[in-house]
Design a protein around this motif. Structure first.
Motif, PDB file in Angstrom:
ATOM      1  N   LEU A 132     -10.172  -3.857   3.970  1.00 24.82           N
ATOM      2  CA  LEU A 132      -9.973  -2.433   3.714  1.00 24.82           C
ATOM      3  C   LEU A 132     -10.235  -1.623   4.975  1.00 24.82           C
ATOM      4  CD1 LEU A 132      -9.441  -0.082   1.748  1.00 24.82           C
ATOM      5  CD2 LEU A 132     -11.891  -0.092   1.215  1.00 24.82           C
ATOM      6  N   PHE A 188      -1.257   4.052  -1.733  1.00 26.60           N
ATOM      7  CA  PHE A 188      -2.545   3.920  -1.072  1.00 26.60           C
ATOM      8  C   PHE A 188      -2.470   4.560   0.310  1.00 26.60           C
ATOM      9  CE2 PHE A 188      -4.674   0.026  -3.256  1.00 26.60           C
ATOM     10  CZ  PHE A 188      -4.346   0.545  -4.499  1.00 26.60           C
ATOM     11  N   HIS A 196      -5.852   5.521   9.457  1.00 23.94           N
ATOM     12  CA  HIS A 196      -5.775   6.920   9.020  1.00 23.94           C
ATOM     13  C   HIS A 196      -5.690   7.835  10.244  1.00 23.94           C
ATOM     14  CE1 HIS A 196      -6.328  10.429   6.495  1.00 23.94           C
ATOM     15  NE2 HIS A 196      -7.314  10.837   7.286  1.00 23.94           N
ATOM     16  N   ASP A 225     -15.452  -1.906   1.055  1.00 25.63           N
ATOM     17  CA  ASP A 225     -14.967  -3.121   0.372  1.00 25.63           C
ATOM     18  C   ASP A 225     -14.596  -4.215   1.368  1.00 25.63           C
ATOM     19  OD1 ASP A 225     -14.240  -4.726  -1.797  1.00 25.63           O
ATOM     20  OD2 ASP A 225     -12.153  -4.063  -1.702  1.00 25.63           O
ATOM     21  N   LEU A 249      -6.581  -0.844   6.466  1.00 25.56           N
ATOM     22  CA  LEU A 249      -6.106   0.457   5.991  1.00 25.56           C
ATOM     23  C   LEU A 249      -6.857   1.625   6.642  1.00 25.56           C
ATOM     24  CD1 LEU A 249      -5.600  -0.238   2.158  1.00 25.56           C
ATOM     25  CD2 LEU A 249      -3.839  -0.039   3.917  1.00 25.56           C
ATOM     26  N   GLN A 250      -8.185   1.677   6.447  1.00 28.75           N
ATOM     27  CA  GLN A 250      -8.935   2.873   6.848  1.00 28.75           C
ATOM     28  C   GLN A 250      -8.763   3.223   8.325  1.00 28.75           C
ATOM     29  OE1 GLN A 250     -12.805   1.575   5.528  1.00 28.75           O
ATOM     30  NE2 GLN A 250     -12.612   2.549   3.504  1.00 28.75           N
ATOM     31  N   ASP A 286      -9.806   8.825  -1.468  1.00 31.58           N
ATOM     32  CA  ASP A 286     -10.859   8.032  -2.106  1.00 31.58           C
ATOM     33  C   ASP A 286     -11.034   6.675  -1.435  1.00 31.58           C
ATOM     34  OD1 ASP A 286      -8.259   7.467  -3.261  1.00 31.58           O
ATOM     35  OD2 ASP A 286      -9.307   6.153  -4.669  1.00 31.58           O
ATOM     36  N   LEU A 287      -9.953   6.133  -0.871  1.00 34.04           N
ATOM     37  CA  LEU A 287     -10.054   4.845  -0.182  1.00 34.04           C
ATOM     38  C   LEU A 287     -10.807   4.971   1.139  1.00 34.04           C
ATOM     39  CD1 LEU A 287      -6.504   3.321  -0.769  1.00 34.04           C
ATOM     40  CD2 LEU A 287      -8.651   2.659  -1.859  1.00 34.04           C
ATOM     41  N   ILE A 323      -4.278   7.720   4.823  1.00 32.05           N
ATOM     42  CA  ILE A 323      -4.827   6.850   3.787  1.00 32.05           C
ATOM     43  C   ILE A 323      -5.392   7.731   2.682  1.00 32.05           C
ATOM     44  CG2 ILE A 323      -6.470   4.995   3.271  1.00 32.05           C
ATOM     45  CD1 ILE A 323      -4.204   4.238   5.242  1.00 32.05           C
ATOM     46  N   ARG A 324      -5.215   7.325   1.444  1.00 28.11           N
ATOM     47  CA  ARG A 324      -5.679   8.108   0.302  1.00 28.11           C
ATOM     48  C   ARG A 324      -7.173   8.423   0.450  1.00 28.11           C
ATOM     49  NH1 ARG A 324      -4.448   5.092  -4.961  1.00 28.11           N
ATOM     50  NH2 ARG A 324      -6.689   4.649  -4.936  1.00 28.11           N
ATOM     51  N   GLU A 378     -14.375   4.413   0.342  1.00 21.89           N
ATOM     52  CA  GLU A 378     -14.735   3.150  -0.312  1.00 21.89           C
ATOM     53  C   GLU A 378     -15.226   2.126   0.717  1.00 21.89           C
ATOM     54  OE1 GLU A 378     -12.270  -0.184  -2.854  1.00 21.89           O
ATOM     55  OE2 GLU A 378     -11.791   1.930  -3.178  1.00 21.89           O
ATOM     56  N   ALA A 423       0.824  -1.207   0.000  1.00 21.26           N
ATOM     57  CA  ALA A 423       0.000   0.000   0.000  1.00 21.26           C
ATOM     58  C   ALA A 423       0.859   1.259   0.000  1.00 21.26           C
ATOM     59  CB  ALA A 423      -0.927  -0.011   1.216  1.00 21.26           C
TER      60      ALA A 423
END
Length: 314
Positions: A275, A251, A283, A271, A279-280, A265-266, A262-263, A269, A246
Motif C-alpha cells: 500500500l 482507489f 499521490h 497496511d 499506491l500512497q 482514506d487510503l 490516491i483516495r 491507512e 486501483a
C-alpha cells in the motif's frame, strides 16, 4: 499437394492451422503486434510462404484455392481509410470488396473462403508496417448490394448454427445473440486497442514505469461500455495490473493535468509496504510515462469525466 501445384483442400486447411499456431507463438497468443519483417518469417513444409501482401488488402497465395488473409491498413489519425470496414446493425463486422467488380480475382478468392468455411487471418495496422493479427476469422455471408462480406471474429458464434443472423430461420434468444455480438466486438477491438496503447507507452506503466508487458494492461480512461468509451489511444493508458485495478475501483484517480491522486482514506491507512510503495507514494506525482507523440496523450476531456467519477466515489 496436387500435381498442378495447387494445394488440396486438406493441405490448404492444414496450412491455415499451421500458420495460426505459428502466429499464436509469435504474438504470445495475441499479446504482441508484429512487424511486416516478422510476418515474412513464416514457412510451410520448409518453403517460405507469405501470410499477407504488403499492399493489397486481400491475399491469396497462388497455391491456394481461397483467400488466406485480409488486411486493414494503418491510417494516421485524422485521415480517412480508402475502404471503411465497419460494424453492421447486427453487431457483425464487414470487410469491403476490392473495387466494384464482384468477379475480381480477390473478391472471388474471398467468396471461395466464405463458401468453404475456411478460417482466415485479419491483419490490422496499428502503425506503419506493424499489425495486430486476429485469427481465426470467418466469412459468414456476402452482401452484394453493399459490396462486402460479413465477418465472424472467431469460432464462438458458429455454435449458434440454428440461427444465422443474416438468413431466414429460427432466431436466437435475444440475450444470447447480443452476448455473441458483444464478444465479437471485444475480440476485435481489445487486442487492437491494447497494441496501440502498448506501442504509445513503449510498454511501460504510465504511473510506475514498470516495463514488463506481461504485467501491463491497456486501461480505458472511460469504459468502452460508455458512449464516449472509444477504442482510441487517447482513451487509453498503459497501467500495470495493480494500478489498473486501483484505477477501475476508484482507489486512485488521474487529474486532467496528469497528476495521480490516491483516495483520501487510503492515504491514512497503514497496511504494509504494498500500500505504501504501490499506491500512497504516487499521490501527487505526475504520470511518469506519456506517449512521445502529443496527439496520443490521454484526452483531457475524458480524464475530466473519469476524475469526476473518482471524486464522487471517494
Amino acid at each position: 499437394m496436387a500435381s498442378s501445384g495447387q494445394f488440396s483442400f486438406d493441405d490448404e486447411l492444414r496450412l491455415r492451422q499451421e500458420a495460426m499456431r505459428w502466429l499464436a507463438v509469435r504474438t504470445h497468443d495475441g499479446l504482441h503486434a508484429l512487424h511486416n519483417d516478422e510476418i515474412a518469417d513464416f514457412s510451410f513444409e520448409g518453403a517460405p510462404l507469405r501470410l499477407k501482401d504488403r499492399q493489397r488488402g486481400i491475399w491469396k497465395p497462388r497455391q491456394l484455392q481461397a483467400a488466406l488473409s485480409i488486411m486493414t491498413a494503418y491510417t494516421p489519425p485524422g485521415k480517412e481509410r480508402p475502404y471503411e470496414d465497419a460494424e453492421g446493425a447486427d453487431g457483425h463486422l464487414r470487410y469491403k470488396w476490392r473495387g466494384d467488380d464482384p468477379m475480381h480475382a480477390d473478391n472471388r478468392a474471398l467468396r471461395r473462403a466464405c463458401e468453404a468455411g475456411l478460417p482466415l487471418m485479419w491483419f490490422i495496422g496499428i502503425q506503419p508496417s506493424v499489425y495486430q493479427v486476429l485469427f481465426p476469422v470467418y466469412l459468414m455471408g456476402e452482401e452484394k448490394a453493399e459490396k462486402q462480406f460479413v465477418v465472424l471474429i472467431d469460432d464462438a458464434q458458429r455454435v449458434f448454427e440454428d440461427a444465422p443472423i443474416l438468413y431466414d430461420g429460427p432466431s436466437l434468444d435475444q440475450i444470447q445473440k447480443r452476448y455473441a455480438q458483444r464478444m465479437a466486438r471485444q475480440r476485435l477491438h481489445q487486442p487492437v486497442f491494447r497494441s496501440m496503447v502498448m506501442r504509445a507507452y513503449d510498454e511501460h506503466c504510465a504511473i510506475c514505469a514498470l516495463h514488463h508487458v506481461e504485467l501491463l494492461d491497456a486501461a480505458h480512461i472511460v469504459p468502452d461500455s460508455h458512449e464516449q468509451g472509444i477504442a482510441a489511444v487517447t482513451n487509453g493508458i498503459a497501467l500495470c495490473k495493480i494500478h489498473h485495478s486501483a484505477y477501475d475501483k476508484h482507489f486512485l484517480g488521474i487529474r486532467p493535468d496528469y497528476v495521480v491522486e490516491i483516495r483520501a482514506d487510503l492515504l491514512l491507512e497503514k497496511d504494509g509496504p504494498m500500500l505504501r510503495h504501490g499506491l500512497q507514494e504516487f499521490h501527487g506525482e505526475v504520470l511518469r510515462v506519456r506517449p512521445e507523440r502529443r496527439n496520443e496523450w490521454p484526452s483531457v476531456e475524458l480524464l475530466e469525466k473519469s476524475y469526476d467519477a473518482f471524486r464522487k466515489a471517494a
